[in-house]
Structure formats: C-alpha cells, structure tokens
Motif scaffolding. Structure first.
Motif, mmCIF file in Angstrom:
data_model
loop_
_atom_site.group_PDB
_atom_site.id
_atom_site.type_symbol
_atom_site.label_atom_id
_atom_site.label_comp_id
_atom_site.label_asym_id
_atom_site.label_seq_id
_atom_site.Cartn_x
_atom_site.Cartn_y
_atom_site.Cartn_z
ATOM 1 N N CYS B 75 65.317 53.892 111.485
ATOM 2 C CA CYS B 75 64.003 54.312 111.993
ATOM 3 C C CYS B 75 63.440 53.293 112.978
ATOM 4 C CB CYS B 75 63.029 54.491 110.843
ATOM 5 S SG CYS B 75 63.525 55.764 109.682
ATOM 6 N N ARG B 207 65.907 55.109 117.981
ATOM 7 C CA ARG B 207 65.469 55.234 116.586
ATOM 8 C C ARG B 207 65.216 56.694 116.200
ATOM 9 N NH1 ARG B 207 59.676 52.444 118.016
ATOM 10 N NH2 ARG B 207 58.661 54.317 118.808
ATOM 11 N N LEU B 208 65.324 56.976 114.921
ATOM 12 C CA LEU B 208 65.084 58.326 114.410
ATOM 13 C C LEU B 208 63.607 58.473 114.067
ATOM 14 C CD1 LEU B 208 68.155 58.811 112.026
ATOM 15 C CD2 LEU B 208 68.002 59.147 114.504
ATOM 16 N N GLU B 209 63.015 59.570 114.535
ATOM 17 C CA GLU B 209 61.583 59.786 114.277
ATOM 18 C C GLU B 209 61.224 61.257 114.362
ATOM 19 O OE1 GLU B 209 59.875 57.273 117.251
ATOM 20 O OE2 GLU B 209 60.964 58.254 118.859
ATOM 21 N N GLY B 210 62.243 62.128 114.273
ATOM 22 C CA GLY B 210 61.987 63.553 114.488
ATOM 23 C C GLY B 210 62.208 63.849 115.961
ATOM 24 N N SER B 211 62.744 65.017 116.255
ATOM 25 C CA SER B 211 63.237 65.264 117.616
ATOM 26 C C SER B 211 62.256 66.027 118.498
ATOM 27 C CB SER B 211 64.569 66.002 117.545
ATOM 28 O OG SER B 211 64.408 67.193 116.799
ATOM 29 N N ALA B 212 60.948 65.832 118.286
ATOM 30 C CA ALA B 212 59.961 66.532 119.115
ATOM 31 C C ALA B 212 60.140 66.174 120.588
ATOM 32 C CB ALA B 212 58.555 66.162 118.655
ATOM 33 N N ASN B 213 60.214 67.196 121.437
ATOM 34 C CA ASN B 213 60.278 67.030 122.902
ATOM 35 C C ASN B 213 61.482 66.242 123.417
ATOM 36 O OD1 ASN B 213 57.730 68.348 123.006
ATOM 37 N ND2 ASN B 213 56.768 66.381 122.503
ATOM 38 N N ARG B 214 62.535 66.212 122.639
ATOM 39 C CA ARG B 214 63.770 65.572 123.122
ATOM 40 C C ARG B 214 64.934 66.083 122.280
ATOM 41 N NH1 ARG B 214 65.252 62.530 118.972
ATOM 42 N NH2 ARG B 214 63.813 61.091 117.940
ATOM 43 N N ALA B 216 68.034 66.107 119.640
ATOM 44 C CA ALA B 216 68.185 65.420 118.356
ATOM 45 C C ALA B 216 69.066 64.188 118.529
ATOM 46 C CB ALA B 216 68.787 66.365 117.332
ATOM 47 N N ARG B 217 68.759 63.134 117.756
ATOM 48 C CA ARG B 217 69.550 61.901 117.800
ATOM 49 C C ARG B 217 70.392 61.792 116.537
ATOM 50 N NH1 ARG B 217 64.642 57.974 119.795
ATOM 51 N NH2 ARG B 217 64.740 58.557 121.988
ATOM 52 N N LEU B 218 71.536 61.117 116.686
ATOM 53 C CA LEU B 218 72.461 60.972 115.570
ATOM 54 C C LEU B 218 72.932 59.523 115.505
ATOM 55 C CD1 LEU B 218 74.391 62.075 113.397
ATOM 56 C CD2 LEU B 218 75.925 62.768 115.243
ATOM 57 N N LEU B 219 72.728 58.891 114.361
ATOM 58 C CA LEU B 219 73.232 57.532 114.161
ATOM 59 C C LEU B 219 74.369 57.617 113.153
ATOM 60 C CD1 LEU B 219 69.816 55.649 114.002
ATOM 61 C CD2 LEU B 219 71.441 55.651 115.887
#
Lengths: 251, 362
Positions: B75, B207-214, B216-219
């Motif tokens: 995060c 960092r992961l924080e929810g994918s609003a307006n972008r 999705a991210r993956l770690l």
C-alpha cells in the motif's frame, strides 16, 4: 416482412470482469466463483476501492479475470497480508480469495488468528477437497475414502484425520461476524452463494468484522470425473458432510 | 516513555532507539512477535505507534508479522517488523516475496547466538543470512549495521528512505549488545523536503489503493511467461548494482596503518577501542567498519590492499564477513580471521593479542 425481434440481454459482463478466455479446466468452479465476486463488488460499488489479496494455487490468477488492485500473497499467508493491507488503508475494501490447501492447511494459523482478531476483511474460500494446481494431492478437506495422488487408497480417518469443517471452525471465533457455507454446483445453490458472498462483503463495508464464505466447488480434472459427474458429487458426497448454511450472522 | 522531541537528548537502549527512529521516519505500521533480545521494540511501539496515529499488531507468529509487513508495504505505507535470529528465519518467506515483488519494508534483526535456539546472548551469526539473500531465490537486501544507539536511530530513518528509493526490503542488522545497551541519543526528524523525508506521494506510481480512474495494478513475484522471470531478475540485478552508490564504511586510523582490522556492528565498536589502545602504544593498526553490509564496501578495501596494507577480520561468529573481505582484496592480499564465539560478550582486551599476533606475523 419479418416481425421485429425484441432482444433482452439476460447475461451482462460485469464492468470489472475481463473479457478473456479462462485458463481453468473444463467444469472447474473458479469461473463461477470469480463471477460471483465480480458481481458483488460491482453491485456494492466497490470496484474502484478494492484491494484483492490473491493466494497460491489455481486461483492465484484471479487478477487476470477481475480487474482490481491486487497483491499476491505467499502460500497460506493471504489473511496476514490482508491484515497488513487493511491496517495500512482502513478505507479500502480488502478481500482474500483462497483454496482449501492454502486456507485450511498451510495457512490455518493465519486464517484463524485473522478471524479471531476480527480484522475487517472478507475471505472467499473455495473448497474442492483437493490440491488442484499441484496435481491432485490430499487436502485437509479431502473426504474419507476419496482417492488422491497422496492417498491413493482413499483418505483414511485413522491415518489422515477427518476433513476439516472450516465454516463451523471460523464461526466459533470471537472476531468472526459472518460465516456461511454455500455450493456452486447448480443454479439454485449459485443464487444462494451470491447472497452469502454479498453478506460476507457487507460485513466489512458495514464495519461488522470478519466475513467468511465457503464455496463447495468441483475439480473434475483432479477428481477424474466429467464436469456433470463432479457436480453430482458435490451434491451427493460433499454437501451431506459439509452442510450448507449460515453458521454465524450479524443480523 | 513518550515519543522523542526533535533535538531532545534521550538516554535509551538500542532497541528503543530503533523504535524512536522508526517513528521519526514516519513509520505508520509495526507488526511483530516477541523474541528476546528485541522485545523493547514491540513493547515501546505498542503505545507509541497508536499515539502517533499508526497501527500496532502483535502477530500470531513471525511468519504472519512479515506477511503483514508485505501487505502494508504493497500500500506504499512506511511499515516495519523486528525480530531476532530464529524469528528472522521464519520471516524469510515473506522477505523473499517482498524482494521479488519489489516492496519497500524495513526488517530489524537483533541477532542472538545460534544455530537453532542457540542462546539469547549476542552474536553476528546471521551475517550470511542478511547479505546473501536469506530466503529462497536470487535476491539481496540492503543491509545497514549500526554500532551505536545513535546509529540505530539514524539507520532507521535511512532504512525507510532506502527501502522506498530502491523499492527493496532493507534490513537493519544489530545484535543483543546493541539492543540491550543504553546510551544518550539525540532525537531528530527529517525535515519535509529533505532527501530522507517522505510525503504523501511516496510510492504513488505503484502502490495499491483501489483502481479509481486508472488501470488496475498488480504486485506479484510470479513470472510464468517465457523469458519474463529472466527480464525481471536482470532488472533486480541492475538495481543491486545501483545500490553501490550508497556504500558506506567508517575508517579509523587507517591512513598510515600497516594492518587494517575489518569488523562491523557492535564488534566494530569494541575493536575500535582495541585499535586506539594499540595506537597509543605505537602499533600501526586501523579499523575498517563496513556500515552497509550489502552493498559491501569492496572498492575501498581493494584500494587499501593495493596500497600494500595487511588485513584481519574480527567477527562475532566463526567466519562470515571475512569471505566478503577476502573477495574484495583477493588480487592483492588475504585476510586473517579471528572469531569470538556466539553468546560470549567480548571486551577490547580480548582482541589485543589476536591483532598483535597478525601485526607481528605470528
């Protein structure tokens, strides 16, 4: 002149579900479980605010199907990773998606203590009574008499113990606010399963505590069965031992 | 004990300095499990971190603590865990995943004697584990080795900075001597805008924080596609190489020394007393104390070997860092070795004869 055909769309792809082919074996229930999770996230308006903790095994690739921020956890440790995520970002919706070997065997301590602390996370537990990705070895949930590659003569209670009932175990813990067992083998059960996933998620959004839902699922490949026979096995063998129902509720 | 004020001179243990340093660095989450000799760290943070608006969790095991760290790190939050040798072994799985997923976390190891349950007394027996990877796979931690309580404080601030700068786990490697000794420490907080400070944008690009307006991210650390792992590991190697710009060591009386004594951490500090004592008697010895154990100060050691200096490595183990010293100087010189046994508490006097023996070629 032909009559105008009025079409009604009965099956809509949830906004957060990727439009791609599945890597799961034919008849596997992970696809159903993924869809249930995706629909619930979407209907609760959580898609943009979610952090998923994926685990080890076939289901690790949940991030290829549901489009959301995801961290990959080591084997069994997803509830501990989710604890770290939730403590760092209390305003986010956090859930883990784990199989039976992951949650009930190697990660049992992490599962039990996370629930007991009442971490405000949700756990989706897919129980297909076998280790899928590694090729069909015995799981803590393998049924008595069920043949696997590491209990070729069938699981023996004297030697290997009896299948663990996780929904009941989790319900016994103080921090658990909701624990239920459902199945994904037919439409009626899938409809009930969605309600349970929804409630396990609401448990978190409403600040009630730890939410747990166990999905009885099929693994035709490792059960050496056709998808239809596998669905029948869920009904005839699994449900009698792993009774469906709500074991703890906040309402 | 309350949080230290900027500029305040506080009389604290090394373990407490670690906790105060972490708070000053802006650490918001601590996860840990009790083990001697580092229990002052969780005990202090169990009140200080919540007071500072952060989160303290006593995990059910070191395995869980390290994985909680992994989750917080994903995060982009400044988080750390601390333990001692057997507990650090249990954390290695998560540490390897953090290295593979390029997550910034800080791990403090107040080393005790081993192998196995060993002893709660001091040791430097975890040097290999700290600098050679420790867990499975091909990776490195950034490793800092404080020798004083002030350094324990300072290194925590630097550790968080380095962890985010390189997106890599950083280990602060102390021992039971440092953890349990008490001395004055001057508290300080990095000022906003300083290179060591952090702000709300830290890790914002991954960092992961929810994918609003972008998207999705993956770690993750799983790389199954053809060539993907090779590409990833090449990137990691390049990062480890880049870390060499941070390399640091203390040199004391080295310039005209005939014999360089290499020692780190608490033992480095004790050897420093021996070296000064021998200098007073006219013996040309100097101390070389690596502060970054990875990256190792190889170039500086080699330069001294080129000058014709001789070497002795002293450690609180049966011979670990000496391998890195020998690697550094191998084209020009060799290093003698003197080890004191894990669990024992050496004094400066214990090192007089080992140093004189090498100096006099005995």
């Amino acid at each position: 002149m032909a009559e105008a055909v009025i079409e009604k769309e009965a099956f809509v792809l949830p906004e957060n579900l990727a439009d791609r082919g599945s890597h799961y074996c034919p008849g596997c229930h992970h696809g159903i479980a993924h869809r249930l999770v995706a629909e619930c996230l979407s209907e609760l308006g959580l898609v943009d605010n979610t952090i998923c903790v994926s685990s080890i095994g076939c289901s690790v690739f949940i991030y290829n199907y549901i489009l959301m921020d995801t961290i990959e956890a080591p084997h069994g440790r997803a509830p501990a990773v989710a604890t770290g995520v939730k403590r760092a970002r209390k305003d986010k919706f956090v859930f883990t998606y784990q199989g039976d070997g992951d949650l009930a065997s190697i990660g049992l301590a992490e599962s039990v203590h996370c629930a007991n602390r009442g971490e405000k996370i949700s756990v989706v537990f897919v129980n297909n009574t076998v280790y899928g990705m590694t090729g069909g070895q015995m799981a803590p949930t393998t049924m008595i008499g069920q043949k696997t590659t590491t209990c070729p003569g069938g699981r023996c209670e004297d030697r290997e113990g009896s299948p663990m009932k996780m929904a009941e175990l989790m319900a016994s813990l103080g921090g658990t606010a909701y624990s239920a067992r459902v199945a994904t083998n037919n439409m009626k059960n899938i409809v009930a399963a969605k309600k349970a996933v929804m409630k396990a998620f609401r448990c978190q959004t409403e600040g009630r505590g730890f939410g747990f839902v166990e999905l009885l699922s099929a693994c035709p490949t490792n059960w050496r069965m056709s998808p239809v026979a596998a669905n029948e096995r869920v009904e005839k063998e699994m449900i009698p031992y792993f009774p469906l129902g709500t074991y703890k509720d906040f309402e | 004990m309350s949080a230290a004020r900027d500029g305040e001179r506080i009389f604290i243990k090394g373990n407490e300095a670690v906790a105060h340093g972490a708070l000053a660095a802006g650490c918001r989450c601590y996860f840990g499990y009790p083990i001697t000799p580092q229990n002052d760290i969780p005990e202090l943070l169990s009140s200080l971190i919540p007071e500072a608006g952060g989160e303290f969790v006593q995990a059910e095991s070191e395995v869980a603590a390290a994985n909680m760290l992994l989750g917080s790190a994903a995060c982009g939050v400044r988080a750390f865990t601390s333990s001692s040798s057997p507990g650090i072994s249990l954390m290695q799985e998560a540490i390897s995943y953090m290295a593979g997923s390029e997550l910034p976390g800080v791990i403090v190891n107040m080393v005790r004697g081993g192998p196995g349950l060993g002893d709660i007394g001091p040791s430097q027996g975890d040097y290999f584990q700290a600098v050679k990877g420790g867990g499975h796979g091909d990776y490195r931690l950034f490793v800092l080795a404080p020798a004083t309580c002030q350094e324990a404080y300072d290194h925590m601030i630097e550790a968080f900075h380095l962890a985010f700068k390189y997106r890599n786990p950083v280990m602060v490697l102390g021992d039971a001597i440092l953890g349990q000794m008490k001395e004055p420490v001057t508290a300080w907080t990095p000022r906003l805008g300083d290179s060591l400070s952090h702000d709300d944008t830290e890790g914002a690009e991954w960092r992961l924080e929810g994918s609003a307006n972008r998207p999705a991210r993956l770690l993750k650390s799983l790389h199954l596609e053809e060539g993907a792992l090779a590409t990833h590991n090449k990137k990691l190697v390049a990062k480890y190489k880049e870390m060499e710009q941070e390399v640091r060591a203390e040199e004391c009386l080295c310039e005209d020394a005939e014999l360089i004594v290499a020692a780190f951490g608490s033992i480095g500090r004790i050897v420093k007393s021996t070296v000064r004592h021998l200098r007073d008697k006219g013996h040309k010895v100097g101390l070389f104390r690596p502060i970054t154990l990875f990256p190792f100060p190889t170039a500086r050691l080699e330069a001294m070997a080129v000058e014709g200096k001789r070497f002795l490595t002293i450690e609180h183990n049966t011979g670990q860092m000496v391998e890195d010293v020998r690697l550094a100087i191998r084209h020009h010189a060799d290093s003698a070795f003197h080890g004191c046994m894990p669990g024992d508490l050496p004094s400066p006097d214990d090192f007089v004869h080992p140093i004189l023996n090498v100096l006099e070629g005995k």
